[in-house]
Design a protein around this motif. Sequence first.
Motif, PDB file in Angstrom:
ATOM      1  N   GLY A  60      -3.913   3.612  10.409  1.00 21.24           N
ATOM      2  CA  GLY A  60      -2.766   4.171  10.047  1.00 21.24           C
ATOM      3  C   GLY A  60      -1.886   3.539   8.836  1.00 21.24           C
ATOM      4  N   ALA A  61      -2.173   2.157   8.750  1.00 17.32           N
ATOM      5  CA  ALA A  61      -1.253   1.332   7.777  1.00 17.32           C
ATOM      6  C   ALA A  61      -2.266   1.586   6.273  1.00 17.32           C
ATOM      7  CB  ALA A  61      -1.632  -0.066   7.879  1.00 17.32           C
ATOM      8  N   PHE A  62      -3.193   2.519   6.447  1.00 10.38           N
ATOM      9  CA  PHE A  62      -4.031   2.701   5.086  1.00 10.38           C
ATOM     10  C   PHE A  62      -3.913   4.216   4.713  1.00 10.38           C
ATOM     11  CE2 PHE A  62      -5.818  -1.120   6.675  1.00 10.38           C
ATOM     12  CZ  PHE A  62      -5.700  -2.011   5.888  1.00 10.38           C
ATOM     13  N   LYS A  63      -3.085   5.002   5.425  1.00  6.92           N
ATOM     14  CA  LYS A  63      -3.261   6.381   5.005  1.00  6.92           C
ATOM     15  C   LYS A  63      -1.969   6.676   4.282  1.00  6.92           C
ATOM     16  CE  LYS A  63      -5.982   7.764   8.950  1.00  6.92           C
ATOM     17  NZ  LYS A  63      -5.836   8.688  10.276  1.00  6.92           N
TER      18      LYS A  63
END
Length: 63
Positions: A60-63
């Motif tokens: 989720g940190a990269f979306k």
Amino acid sequence: MSVARKSESIGAFRKASYSNADHACVEAALAGRYVVARDSKFVRGPVFAFSGSAWETFLGAFK
């Protein structure tokens, strides 16, 4: 991040779809109830083990 037991077998690693031209990326595999990740350039190197919820948070940190 969790610690997977050495006795848990690791499935086939899958390479990230966003790898660069040098093929430098993260690979992930299932290992029992964990997701393990490694650097594709160091396939015999260490792996990081994540619980399912920790893996979802990481992604989720990269979306």
